[in-house]
Design an enzyme around this catalytic site. Structure first.
Site, PDB file in Angstrom:
ATOM      1  N   GLU A   1      -6.211  34.103  -7.832  1.00  0.00           N
ATOM      2  CA  GLU A   1      -7.187  33.245  -7.133  1.00  0.00           C
ATOM      3  C   GLU A   1      -8.727  33.438  -7.004  1.00  0.00           C
ATOM      4  O   GLU A   1      -9.403  32.290  -7.184  1.00  0.00           O
ATOM      5  CB  GLU A   1      -6.839  33.173  -5.507  1.00  0.00           C
ATOM      6  CG  GLU A   1      -5.245  33.165  -5.191  1.00  0.00           C
ATOM      7  CD  GLU A   1      -4.800  31.838  -5.514  1.00  0.00           C
ATOM      8  OE1 GLU A   1      -5.481  30.890  -5.655  1.00  0.00           O
ATOM      9  OE2 GLU A   1      -3.425  31.652  -5.717  1.00  0.00           O
TER      10      GLU A   1
ATOM     11  N   GLY B   1       0.785  -1.041   0.076  1.00  0.00           N
ATOM     12  CA  GLY B   1       0.139   0.147  -0.074  1.00  0.00           C
ATOM     13  C   GLY B   1       0.995   1.229  -0.090  1.00  0.00           C
ATOM     14  O   GLY B   1       1.984   1.158   0.143  1.00  0.00           O
TER      15      GLY B   1
ATOM     16  N   PRO C   1       2.645   4.843   1.254  1.00  0.00           N
ATOM     17  CA  PRO C   1       3.163   5.320   2.345  1.00  0.00           C
ATOM     18  C   PRO C   1       2.365   5.980   3.410  1.00  0.00           C
ATOM     19  O   PRO C   1       1.384   6.732   2.949  1.00  0.00           O
ATOM     20  CB  PRO C   1       4.452   6.189   1.872  1.00  0.00           C
ATOM     21  CG  PRO C   1       4.654   5.871   0.739  1.00  0.00           C
ATOM     22  CD  PRO C   1       3.214   5.782   0.136  1.00  0.00           C
TER      23      PRO C   1
END
Length: 620
Positions: free
Chosen positions: A428, A205, A207
């Site tokens: 943004e 799997g 980390p």
């Protein structure tokens, strides 16, 4: 603390004290006497009446005069003081107690002891030095002899610190491993039916998903000894050491049967053979060969289970993965929303949470987080609450901790001009407005122009639910949203900046993946172009083997360019249509620096309801 190191420190300290004592004794014995009177001078002073008192101690004399001064002298040890003084002309009347007081003290027993020690102590110190040197040499020899011994650390199962209750979000993996626990508790139940428990269990799997934690939980539930060792501890510079350590590890496991042997990061020693420059003489390959022999040599009634963890199962040797060795593979994937909520409950247990904390909201806000990320999130929130002198961990600290984990801490002290601040605000705001106008895009959760990590600002959009499949419309919406910042700069300012560098990199990568990996191009069709070697759970590409012609490569570049250009035009058209909303959001960002989802949607309500990006059946 290391007891061997403590003993060495004590020995060095005792040797130092002994040397100082010898120096002091020799100095006292060898120091020349000052103002020493002869015995006849003492007799002459007694005759003239100058002496008031005489103290004798082991032939040493301290003569006190009438004026209070003291002088030292020495008598012979053949006769008494009175006899020697009379022989020098001192009469009995002169030695009367009213004229001269004579004090004769018995010799101290410590004097003879110190004298003996002065002769013996140097030999004792010398012997201690030789003993210490030889002991160190013997320890070095023992270390050389134990060089091939296993360095596995054994934990007994009497007082387990981790059980299955401490592991959440991997329910399927826990079910798989409960059989291992049951076999260790009741092996006769399986052996009587002719069943064989898997000899090796491989945990794979990404980390941080809890592979090592799950292995400890198995040991805690079974209540048996647990041997833990890293795969890199088998590999040494000297040939044959790794194989020797493998043999010693399995010998220890057999002696403590039933038990669990856990090898963490087994890809360090279990890499596919023949890939190294050393060929069959490579030390790693010899270690792997010994491990293969030891694992396959176990008897069916040997209650020893090998568990290993790795995030690179694609590079393991096929002989290691075959049935009879690691014949069961347990995959620990990233947890879903319910799994993340269960993990948050585990990590917040025992921590003072405010009543307004909603773990379900946090679980929805953390897609893609693994167990280690969630543990770090809770810890960051606790640190923030302590920094703000709060007694409880509240929802704002937990939400800010999410942003710290994703983008890094805020850099409010960063100096930025008003012109650059305005550019960041419109950049943004462009992301937020475009994402909000697209039905397939994720809802905007927060917009900020405060620098975090390497980013000058960020727009945080979070999905309403976890996704396993990504639709083409959703990928296009993501690309359009990423290009909203550059489109806003082009629309508002007379020039563009480098602020969209990361956006363009992600856009290019996504568009090329749609064309070459996902078959989402109508022009090039449902084909995969190029064979890639990549790390499955690490998400990192190693190399690509080109299996298409130059003309196809030109078509791929043309198709990628078309996708990006169309997305860019769409983003620019959206911002042109909602220019007033773009200005309003940018103005509010310049005032507040950070706006939440509610504040943003009050300025710009979504023009279209958000749609689930999952494809729906066509109408018949």
């Amino acid at each position: 603390m290391n007891p061997t190191r403590n003993r060495s420190t004590i020995i060095y300290l005792l040797l130092f004290i002994a040397i100082i004592a010898l120096v002091v004794i020799n100095y006292q014995q060898g120091s020349p006497a000052k103002e020493i009177l002869t015995i006849n001078q003492v007799a002459s002073d007694i005759q003239t009446g100058k002496v008031e008192k005489i103290q004798e101690s082991d032939n040493d004399l301290i003569v006190t005069y009438a004026d209070g001064s003291q002088r030292k002298s020495h008598k012979e040890d053949t006769s008494t003081l009175v006899q020697q003084l009379k022989e020098l002309g001192v009469t009995t009347q002169m030695l009367q107690s009213d004229k001269v007081k004579i004090d004769i003290q018995a010799p101290s027993p410590w004097l003879s002891v110190m004298t003996i020690l002065g002769y013996i102590l140097p030999f004792v110190v010398l012997g201690a030095v030789f003993w210490f040197v030889f002991r160190q040499a013997q320890g070095s020899n023992n270390a050389a002899l134990s060089f091939g011994k296993s360095r596995a650390r054994m934990f007994t199962g009497d007082q387990p610190s981790v059980t299955f209750q401490d592991v959440a979000g991997v329910e399927e993996a826990k079910e798989e491993l409960k059989e291992v626990v049951e076999f260790l508790r009741e092996p006769e139940k399986f052996i009587s039916l002719g069943a064989r428990i898997p000899k090796g269990v491989l945990l794979v799997g990404p980390p941080g998903t809890g592979k090592t934690l799950l292995a400890k939980a198995v040991s805690g539930e079974a209540g048996v000894p647990f041997f833990s060792i890293s795969g890199s501890e088998f590999v040494e510079m000297f040939v044959g050491v790794g194989a020797s350590r493998v043999r010693d590890l399995f010998d220890q496991a057999k002696r403590h049967s039933p038990c669990i042997v856990f090898v963490d990061e087994i890809d360090a020693v279990g890499r596919q053979r023949g890939a190294g420059l050393g060929g069959s003489h490579d030390e790693r390959e010899q270690t792997l060969n010994q491990m293969l022999v030891e694992m396959d040599g176990f008897d069916t009634d040997t209650n020893v289970i090998i568990m290993a963890a790795t995030n690179r199962p694609d590079i393991l040797d096929p002989a290691l993965l075959r049935p009879g060795r690691f014949d069961r593979r347990v995959v620990l994937d990233r947890p879903d929303m319910r799994g993340r909520e269960a993990i948050l409950k585990v990590h917040t247990k025992g921590k003072p949470l405010a009543p307004d904390v909603d773990l379900n909201v946090l679980a929805r806000s953390t897609p893609g987080f693994v167990g280690a990320d969630l543990e770090n999130l809770v810890n960051e929130a606790a640190i923030l609450a302590a920094r703000r002198n709060q007694k409880l961990i509240a929802q704002p600290e937990l939400e800010e901790a999410i942003e710290r984990v994703i983008a890094g801490p805020e850099r409010k002290s960063r100096l930025i001009s008003e012109d650059e601040k305005r550019i960041v605000a419109y950049h943004e705001a462009g992301h937020a407005v475009v994402m909000n106008a697209l039905p397939q895009a994720d809802p905007v959760h927060k917009v900020s122009i405060i620098a975090r990590g390497m980013a000058g600002g960020y727009t945080l959009s979070l999905p309403e639910e976890d996704r396993t499949l990504m639709a083409r419309k959703k990928l296009m919406a993501d690309i359009i949203g990423l290009l909203g910042g550059r489109a806003a700069e082009e629309l508002v300012f007379d020039d563009i900046t480098s602020g969209a560098a990361n956006d363009l990199e992600r856009v290019t990568r996504m568009a090329r993946a749609m064309v070459t990996r996902l078959g989402m191009s109508d022009r090039l069709g449902p084909l995969v172009y190029g064979q890639k070697e990549e790390l499955i759970f690490l998400g990192r590409e190693i190399s690509e083997q080109r299996d298409y012609s130059d003309s196809v490569a030109e078509e791929i570049d043309s198709e990628v360019r078309r996708i990006v250009n169309e997305a860019h035009d769409t983003a620019k058209n959206i911002l042109t249509e909602y220019r007033d909303k773009l200005d309003a959001v940018a103005k509010r960002l310049l005032e507040l620096e950070t706006i939440t989802r509610d504040e943003f949607e009050s300025l710009f309500p979504p023009p279209y309801p958000k749609k689930n990006s999952t494809p729906i059946p066509l109408a018949i």
